[in-house]
Design a protein around this motif. Structure first.
Motif, PDB file in Angstrom:
ATOM      1  N   THR A 130       1.140  -1.175  -0.030  1.00 38.04           N
ATOM      2  CA  THR A 130      -0.024   0.062  -0.012  1.00 38.04           C
ATOM      3  C   THR A 130       1.036   1.354   0.059  1.00 38.04           C
ATOM      4  N   LEU A 131       0.314   2.412  -0.388  1.00 43.87           N
ATOM      5  CA  LEU A 131       1.064   3.485  -0.332  1.00 43.87           C
ATOM      6  C   LEU A 131       1.723   3.741   1.024  1.00 43.87           C
ATOM      7  N   LEU A 152      11.746   3.751  -4.582  1.00 46.80           N
ATOM      8  CA  LEU A 152      10.655   4.582  -5.292  1.00 46.80           C
ATOM      9  C   LEU A 152      10.745   4.286  -6.807  1.00 46.80           C
ATOM     10  N   LEU A 153      12.046   4.126  -7.644  1.00 49.28           N
ATOM     11  CA  LEU A 153      12.176   3.826  -8.902  1.00 49.28           C
ATOM     12  C   LEU A 153      11.637   2.635  -9.347  1.00 49.28           C
ATOM     13  N   ALA A 154      11.768   1.582  -8.315  1.00 48.87           N
ATOM     14  CA  ALA A 154      11.455   0.237  -8.367  1.00 48.87           C
ATOM     15  C   ALA A 154       9.827   0.132  -8.511  1.00 48.87           C
ATOM     16  N   ALA A 155       9.254   1.136  -7.589  1.00 52.16           N
ATOM     17  CA  ALA A 155       7.738   0.971  -7.601  1.00 52.16           C
ATOM     18  C   ALA A 155       7.143   1.825  -8.683  1.00 52.16           C
ATOM     19  N   TRP A 156       7.588   3.207  -8.450  1.00 50.84           N
ATOM     20  CA  TRP A 156       6.841   4.109  -9.281  1.00 50.84           C
ATOM     21  C   TRP A 156       7.247   3.990 -11.074  1.00 50.84           C
ATOM     22  N   LEU A 158      -0.509  -0.141  -9.613  1.00 47.99           N
ATOM     23  CA  LEU A 158      -0.941   1.114  -9.445  1.00 47.99           C
ATOM     24  C   LEU A 158      -1.169   1.852 -10.690  1.00 47.99           C
ATOM     25  N   ALA A 159      -0.166   1.410 -11.787  1.00 45.82           N
ATOM     26  CA  ALA A 159      -0.454   1.965 -13.154  1.00 45.82           C
ATOM     27  C   ALA A 159      -1.623   1.308 -13.599  1.00 45.82           C
ATOM     28  N   ALA A 160      -1.861   0.200 -13.331  1.00 47.66           N
ATOM     29  CA  ALA A 160      -3.264  -0.329 -13.854  1.00 47.66           C
ATOM     30  C   ALA A 160      -4.399   0.431 -13.316  1.00 47.66           C
ATOM     31  N   GLN A 161      -4.406   0.784 -12.108  1.00 46.42           N
ATOM     32  CA  GLN A 161      -5.532   1.567 -11.506  1.00 46.42           C
ATOM     33  C   GLN A 161      -5.820   2.848 -12.088  1.00 46.42           C
ATOM     34  N   THR A 162      -4.608   3.564 -12.846  1.00 46.42           N
ATOM     35  CA  THR A 162      -5.004   4.819 -13.276  1.00 46.42           C
ATOM     36  C   THR A 162      -5.968   4.696 -14.534  1.00 46.42           C
ATOM     37  N   GLY A 163      -5.947   3.324 -14.905  1.00 42.58           N
ATOM     38  CA  GLY A 163      -6.481   3.129 -16.440  1.00 42.58           C
ATOM     39  C   GLY A 163      -5.492   2.918 -17.504  1.00 42.58           C
ATOM     40  N   ALA A 164      -4.241   2.602 -17.257  1.00 47.43           N
ATOM     41  CA  ALA A 164      -3.309   2.206 -18.139  1.00 47.43           C
ATOM     42  C   ALA A 164      -3.817   0.976 -19.039  1.00 47.43           C
ATOM     43  N   THR A 165      -3.685   1.253 -20.456  1.00 45.48           N
ATOM     44  CA  THR A 165      -4.187   0.105 -21.409  1.00 45.48           C
ATOM     45  C   THR A 165      -2.960  -1.043 -21.231  1.00 45.48           C
ATOM     46  N   LEU A 166      -3.428  -2.035 -21.939  1.00 41.04           N
ATOM     47  CA  LEU A 166      -2.411  -3.244 -21.923  1.00 41.04           C
ATOM     48  C   LEU A 166      -1.374  -3.046 -22.576  1.00 41.04           C
ATOM     49  N   ALA A 167      -1.567  -2.262 -23.836  1.00 42.38           N
ATOM     50  CA  ALA A 167      -0.178  -1.700 -24.437  1.00 42.38           C
ATOM     51  C   ALA A 167       0.658  -0.724 -23.821  1.00 42.38           C
ATOM     52  N   GLU A 168       0.025   0.045 -22.885  1.00 37.46           N
ATOM     53  CA  GLU A 168       0.744   1.078 -22.152  1.00 37.46           C
ATOM     54  C   GLU A 168       1.449   0.318 -20.879  1.00 37.46           C
ATOM     55  N   GLY A 182       0.785 -11.593 -21.681  1.00 42.16           N
ATOM     56  CA  GLY A 182       0.449 -12.487 -20.335  1.00 42.16           C
ATOM     57  C   GLY A 182       0.693 -11.816 -19.264  1.00 42.16           C
ATOM     58  N   ALA A 183       2.031 -11.537 -18.755  1.00 45.91           N
ATOM     59  CA  ALA A 183       2.254 -10.653 -17.654  1.00 45.91           C
ATOM     60  C   ALA A 183       1.493  -9.532 -17.454  1.00 45.91           C
ATOM     61  N   ALA A 184       1.248  -8.372 -18.297  1.00 44.23           N
ATOM     62  CA  ALA A 184       0.935  -7.235 -18.322  1.00 44.23           C
ATOM     63  C   ALA A 184      -0.744  -7.600 -17.747  1.00 44.23           C
ATOM     64  N   LEU A 185      -1.360  -8.746 -18.355  1.00 40.52           N
ATOM     65  CA  LEU A 185      -2.625  -8.859 -18.012  1.00 40.52           C
ATOM     66  C   LEU A 185      -2.690  -9.102 -16.519  1.00 40.52           C
ATOM     67  N   ILE A 186      -1.892  -9.608 -15.859  1.00 40.18           N
ATOM     68  CA  ILE A 186      -1.907 -10.051 -14.388  1.00 40.18           C
ATOM     69  C   ILE A 186      -1.946  -8.922 -13.688  1.00 40.18           C
ATOM     70  N   TYR A 187      -1.436  -7.683 -14.095  1.00 44.49           N
ATOM     71  CA  TYR A 187      -1.602  -6.514 -13.314  1.00 44.49           C
ATOM     72  C   TYR A 187      -2.840  -5.930 -13.398  1.00 44.49           C
ATOM     73  N   GLN A 188      -3.294  -6.064 -14.675  1.00 45.36           N
ATOM     74  CA  GLN A 188      -4.695  -5.478 -14.927  1.00 45.36           C
ATOM     75  C   GLN A 188      -5.605  -6.183 -14.179  1.00 45.36           C
ATOM     76  N   HIS A 189      -5.688  -7.452 -13.926  1.00 47.10           N
ATOM     77  CA  HIS A 189      -6.712  -8.336 -13.278  1.00 47.10           C
ATOM     78  C   HIS A 189      -6.381  -8.003 -11.775  1.00 47.10           C
ATOM     79  N   ALA A 190      -5.176  -7.619 -11.296  1.00 49.85           N
ATOM     80  CA  ALA A 190      -5.034  -7.303  -9.898  1.00 49.85           C
ATOM     81  C   ALA A 190      -5.639  -6.069  -9.597  1.00 49.85           C
TER      82      ALA A 190
END
Length: 373
Positions: free
Chosen positions: A180-181, A200-204, A322-332, A343-351
């Motif tokens: 969490t933040l 910070l760079l590892a996360a953000w 966090l990026a996925a929560q901002t509405g980032a697309t799969l390509a982004e 495949g891996a990026a979809l995991i973050y969107q699902h999370a």
């Protein structure tokens, strides 16, 4: 003379296998076709072997029993060593295969003739190998299956004895819970100052440790607010190796969130090595930072945040969610993370979707009402 040379050349035949090696075979005095007990690096080596067989036949020293015993004497250990030495692999992959062979595979199969490795023997080995480490177990099985598949293509064995369904696949044992933040803030403030920006760079910016450890002054553009990811550093066989990312997707520019830019500028002034090629996060004595040096202080910081389960690499997962929560697309997400497949990026969107549902439930809880069925 020319006819005699032609006659010698017609004894047996040679074919080039898909692996690039050469296989020799001939019809023996028994009227049956026989393959060489091994394959050869060059066509000339195969021709030389056929010449020795032909000489044995002429001297009446040939026997099918000697051919069979020689063929059976080719052990898995001998074949596996030749297989590994003939592959063009990255240093880290080669070290991984070497470890799998030495620790998991060769203790059972080293002295076993290839033709004696049966499905039952493979199943018995798999049933007792690395049962507490499923990922390692699947990697070991996958390597064994790959080596024996090559032996099948070389026609050294009739068929691959590895037939365990799903054995080459592993399920993620470590279920990642994003930080969490407030937890992230606690970790950052507990870390020594020279390592705070790295967390910070590892996360953000969703960077891997190897990418962070190889970042240099010339890779940081504070005016444009961009990190240029062009290389990473890995450790293999006790050596640090700087190399390009595995795929073109790994070579990317990552935008730095604006709230981090003042911290980046401050870090460049206080903690970065001098010069364009100076490391952004050097070891105290200079040179690349070792993972163990970072982990010693990171473990204390995660304990202070009451997150003993959080690995450093999980910070990348945190940032991706966090990026996925901002509405980032799969390509982004793929572009930011350096993924070449979705495949891996979809995991973050699902999370992110799962966490959004949790937020929705908490909002409903504020009203004191729940959905009725």
């Amino acid at each position: 003379m020319a006819n005699r040379k032609g006659a010698r050349a017609r004894f047996g035949n040679i074919r080039k296998l898909p692996s690039g090696r050469f296989q020799a075979r001939y019809v023996g005095p028994d009227g049956l076709s026989h393959n060489a007990h091994t394959t050869f690096d060059t066509k000339g080596d195969a021709e030389a072997w056929l010449a020795t067989v032909r000489a044995d036949i002429v001297r009446e020293a040939w026997s099918p029993a000697s051919v069979t015993s020689t063929r059976q004497a080719l052990t898995f250990g001998t074949y596996a060593e030749r297989w590994l030495s003939g592959r063009r692999l990255e240093a880290r992959t080669r070290a991984h295969y070497r470890s799998l062979l030495d620790r998991q595979i060769l203790p059972t199969f080293k002295g076993v003739p290839l033709r004696h490795i049966t499905p039952d023997l493979v199943r018995d080995w798999y049933a007792t190998t690395a049962i507490d480490t499923p990922t390692l177990r699947s990697h070991a099985y996958g390597l064994l299956r790959t080596i024996l598949a090559q032996a099948e293509r070389d026609e050294t064995i009739r068929s691959n004895p590895c037939h365990i369904r799903g054995a080459g696949n592993s399920k993620r044992v470590h279920k990642i819970k994003p930080a969490t933040l407030p937890e992230l803030e606690k970790i950052v403030t507990t870390m020594p100052e020279r390592y705070r920006l790295m967390v910070l760079l590892a996360a953000w910016c969703q960077l891997r440790f190897g990418e962070l450890a190889e970042l240099r002054r010339g890779d940081v553009d504070t005016k444009a607010g961009v990190l240029r990811i062009r290389r990473g550093v890995v450790r293999a066989n006790g050596e640090r190796i700087v190399k390009k990312p595995k795929s073109d997707a790994g070579i990317r520019n990552v935008a730095i969130p604006p709230h981090l830019l003042p911290l980046v500028r401050g870090h460049l002034l206080e903690h970065t090595e001098p010069g364009k090629d100076g490391l952004l996060f050097p070891a105290k004595q200079g040179g690349h930072l070792a993972p163990s040096s970072l982990y010693r202080v990171f473990y204390r910081a995660r304990a202070a945040a009451e997150r003993p389960d959080l690995r450093f690499h999980d910070l990348r997962h945190t940032g991706a969610v966090l990026a996925a929560q901002t509405g980032a697309t799969l390509a982004e997400l793929m572009g930011r993370l350096g993924h070449s497949t979705p495949g891996a990026a979809l995991i973050y969107q699902h999370a992110a979707a799962d966490r959004d549902m949790e937020l929705a439930r908490r909002l409903s809880a504020l009203t004191g009402t729940q959905e009725t069925t």
